[in-house]
Design an enzyme around this catalytic site. Structure first.
Site, mmCIF file in Angstrom:
data_model
loop_
_atom_site.group_PDB
_atom_site.id
_atom_site.type_symbol
_atom_site.label_atom_id
_atom_site.label_comp_id
_atom_site.label_asym_id
_atom_site.label_seq_id
_atom_site.Cartn_x
_atom_site.Cartn_y
_atom_site.Cartn_z
ATOM 1 N N GLU A 41 0.833 -1.218 0.000
ATOM 2 C CA GLU A 41 0.000 0.000 0.000
ATOM 3 C C GLU A 41 0.862 1.259 0.000
ATOM 4 O OE1 GLU A 41 -2.428 -1.302 3.432
ATOM 5 O OE2 GLU A 41 -4.114 -0.671 2.184
ATOM 6 N N GLU A 74 -3.915 -9.439 3.642
ATOM 7 C CA GLU A 74 -4.684 -9.176 4.869
ATOM 8 C C GLU A 74 -5.884 -10.105 4.997
ATOM 9 O OE1 GLU A 74 -3.360 -6.887 2.981
ATOM 10 O OE2 GLU A 74 -2.688 -5.158 4.149
#
Lengths: 562, 562
Positions: free
Chosen positions: B150, B172
């Site tokens: 990210e 995740e």
């Protein structure tokens, strides 16, 4: 307990989304030429679940199922209607919103799915105005609180009686520590365009706003003294009818009851089969292509009525999706399959295109648009398996593009002589069925490079085998028969092993790239925040506001701002 | 316990957002002419809280505070820099993302605020490219997992070493049952425009994607063999530097340490005061107007450096907001006040306008833009009290328009001879400081009727008293001195009595009417879903994935899809 399953009031084990006016307990649908009246007169005892009463025209999912049905019947059975008056059958109250005792006792999953369906119904009211050409005028004769005002917000025009006490309000936050969860906040800011500080005052004022201030702040369109109300309603109905662009049609078609046969793990409709594999947590929905060519004319289509293949299939598919959503929480993934002749599907698309100005063709397209949106918003992993003998062409190919992932078999399976899988595109894939973000599924898919969309368009009319479809980016993976079974088994097992909540959040983000609309904002920004709040102890804990409402005990809040 | 407060590792009681390169433990900022290198080399022991180690370049809020500081120093202290290389100082790992043990042990409030700050920092990297003119090239020399990828997504260009093992991933969901919560999903779909089914595969593949497929799927911009990496990095840096529109400037200014004095309930900066009323759960932030006229020239502004009034005030206000967010969870509302001479504020705005092509004027405006966005996104009720002696003019009037509600006093208070409150608009209120939805605060305010925006524009240069400001729709309520104290007291008491969670959700919806941007989607759709998941037992319960990660025990999921 907040998470205990409640019993259905009718003694059945499943929530049923099928109804018709003869069975309505809460609404009266009266049609008088161009003007219809939808009268909300909720039967307190007619609850969906046990354990509460629907006082003051409050509602639960059962009430909303009837409303959704009524709107669909106005579309198909009453094509001459140009204006719908949304009114209350009770004195001094329009609607008190979603029933609080129902909400306080509902599971988290039911609360979320209840809000989703009510949102879809309100979007449907707005879609009727935009796409079907009949407007809704809401006449508020008393209190319109919470979901009651949210229902009014779906109308094109809101009239409020000016009697010194009637008001509109969104008291969810001060009373219950939750949000107006049926689009209210988004419609206040984005549809009614209420100034944000006025909206803040409005949404924190338990007793609501009435009279001139309700107009000044854009919360309603007009306030009318009681003595002039009926005359003004007639006048407004005439004005809106005069503006309607609904095509002239003398006579509708009957939405006859769906034919469904249910055994424990199978539901058989005429054009749809649903098979539940409980251990694997899968539902497989197989849609069947048409068995006959399209009718010879629009008149012949009207004569077919509810048997017209695309209409029947859309209604059956919609029911199948709703049934899984509300009754099969344990299903992790929905697998779409199809059987039939893709060329015939394309022929039906061509027929609908050729008759696109005919009211019924337009309504059938509209129903497909809404059903496909319902698929997009279904919080289960969506998978398409494109196999020999399938007919994912045109409108049915939209199901492939609605999925999170699609697998297409190259060639045939050993010992199976069904023709190799093919996908065919037609004009319907390029704008007939926008998603809630306003784009077609293919435009959403090819956000990176519009040239990919052009390439797909250039392939209209071709029969695309697995490798061609993969090369055009229409499917995720093209697999040969050696990998087919294992790859898909491993994928589906893996999917079922992931956190169901995590998948819901992931899919809600990945499915809606690109622009946002009021509709997509409702399902994203507003719904996600509401779902969060529906988990927070300040709302749903033992001492939370939703649980303590009406008990005489004040809620106790964790004061930390998050 | 998931909700227990953790102890800070440095023995202090508050998280401090101020740092400078001499104190960095995790980053090295090296500047070499037009090219700077930001080297991430996280000190495992240098954690913000006790109880975990920052292995594999994983990060916590402390690491991100240094990153945010470094980006700001590149803006102000190194105006000659045109390209930043974002690199890892560790072999075979770029960054493992947010530290999982930190997350597993953090309170819900800390998790949410941690994600908000890291989001703001990544938006700041993108803003540096767009507004300040220096690009970021991310060089991935190993694993970039979760928040590590990210971070890379915030860059303008992502290079991945092609060594057969280095990969990018968002694991995740499969690993932790949560979402990539720092903009990852939105940047994958809306910035990188990864096809949604590829994104689905990517986000459910624990080991990530490497090599050619990472390029084909648009996850990275190029893969480079290790032997050619350094040469290619130099080449790319030169290419991006050549494209930079950053204005030429020889020498930056020093962001000297803020002067702060803290007592228990008061923080005094030079231009900002913060007063905490704990029982009432209020923080009052008073901003002070300039004491001297603007400098005579751009050179004089540079000479003033960090003392230049708008720069000092923005830095102090930003710190005050961050301090309340991270350290004062119990504060329900922030009340903004101002003191000073509005005409001087307008004079500074005019000075910045006149010098808008000067690099420092542009950076000061940019910092105000970001600070005001930080205010918009602060999950506390925001209130402006516009009183005699205040100076809510131009840039400072943006604080009024950022609030949920504003109150303005008509005339003077008995026994007080300060001049009656006035608001003044200038050009800065019409585009200099867009919100995250892309609109100015006034355009967002007047969505209903653009004519209202025109009327406000026509009032530029006027001193608007309370009644005039109310008539123009610039304030919520104008009150006379008889009502003033009681009305505000009742309002603030009422606000503090509401559910904190409910208010967070309400304000997140009402503040952002109108269009959405990638940035607003991150803070709405993605963040709200992540917050929901951060409450769900499947992630944070005793048997949830986030709690069980690394224990050797598998998580146990409630299999119901919601």
């Amino acid at each position: 307990m907040a998470d205990a399953e409640r019993k259905l009031n009718n003694g059945k084990s499943r929530i049923d989304f099928q109804t018709d006016p003869s069975k309505y307990r809460h609404w009266k649908l009266k049609v008088d030429g161009e003007v219809a009246t939808l009268l909300m007169d909720v039967d307190e005892k007619g609850t969906l679940f046990e354990g509460y009463e629907l006082k003051l025209n409050s509602y639960d999912l059962g009430v909303d199922i009837e409303l959704a049905d009524a709107i669909d019947r106005l579309r198909f059975e009453h094509p001459q209607v140009k204006v719908v008056l949304l009114r209350s059958g009770k004195p001094r109250v329009f609607c008190a919103g979603a029933n609080i005792r129902m909400l306080a006792g509902a599971t988290h999953a039911h609360k979320v799915n209840f809000c989703k369906f009510t949102n879809e119904t309100r979007n449907g009211i707005e879609d009727a105005s935009e796409a079907s050409g009949f407007s809704t005028i809401c006449v508020i004769n008393g209190t319109a609180a919470g979901g009651g005002y949210e229902l009014a917000l779906a109308a094109d025009h809101i009239m409020l009686i000016d009697d010194g006490s009637s008001s509109v309000s969104l008291p969810e936050l001060p009373l219950l520590a939750v949000l107006p969860g049926t689009g209210g906040l988004t419609r206040v800011t984005d549809k009614r365009k209420v100034r944000r500080d006025h909206a803040d005052v409005f949404c924190t004022t338990e007793e609501g706003i009435k009279g001139k201030r309700a107009v000044d702040w854009r919360l309603v369109d007009e306030v009318v003294p009681g003595s002039k109300l009926e005359d003004t309603v007639i006048k407004r109905a005439q004005e809106f009818a005069a503006k309607s662009k609904r095509p002239r049609a003398e006579k509708g078609i009957a939405l006859t009851p769906l034919e469904r046969k249910r055994t424990d793990n199978v539901v058989e409709y005429l054009t749809v089969s649903v098979e539940i594999a409980r251990a694997a947590r899968l539902a497989t929905i197989t849609v069947r292509g048409p068995e006959t060519p399209p009718p010879a004319s629009a008149e012949a289509m009207v004569a077919e009525g509810a048997n017209f293949w695309p209409l029947r299939l859309a209604r059956e598919l919609d029911d199948a999706i709703l049934d899984i959503r509300a009754n099969e929480y344990d299903i992790a993934a929905i697998v779409f399959k199809s059987t039939g002749d893709g060329a015939q599907v394309v022929a039906y698309d061509a027929f609908l295109d050729a008759n696109k100005d005919h009211w019924l063709a337009r309504e059938v397209r509209g129903l497909w648009k809404r059903t496909l949106k319902r698929v997009d918003l279904t919080s289960r992993s969506l998978v398409a398996l494109i196999e020999p003998g399938s007919c994912f062409a045109g409108t049915l190919a939209e199901l492939v593009f609605a999925t999170d992932r699609s697998y297409m078999l190259i060639g045939q399976l050993p010992g199976d002589n069904k023709p190799p899988a093919a996908i065919a595109l037609d004009a319907a894939n390029f704008g007939a069925y926008p998603m809630s973000n306003g784009l077609s599924r293919l435009a959403s898919r090819f956000l990176a490079d519009p040239a990919d969309l052009d390439k797909a368009k250039a392939a209209i009319g071709q029969s695309l085998d697995a490798e061609a479809a993969e090369a055009l980016g229409l499917v995720t993976f093209a697999l040969d028969d050696i990998d087919w079974e294992d790859e898909i088994r491993v994928f589906l097992e893996e999917r079922a092993s992931f956190s169901p909540d995590g998948l819901t959040g992931l899919e809600a983000n990945l499915r809606f790239g690109g622009p946002e609309t009021m509709e997509s904002k409702i399902f994203a920004r507003l719904t996600a925040w509401q779902n969060w709040i529906f988990q927070r102890p300040n709302a749903v804990g033992e001492e939370g506001a939703l649980r303590r409402y009406g008990t005489g005990q004040k809620p106790v809040f964790d004061t930390r701002r998050v």
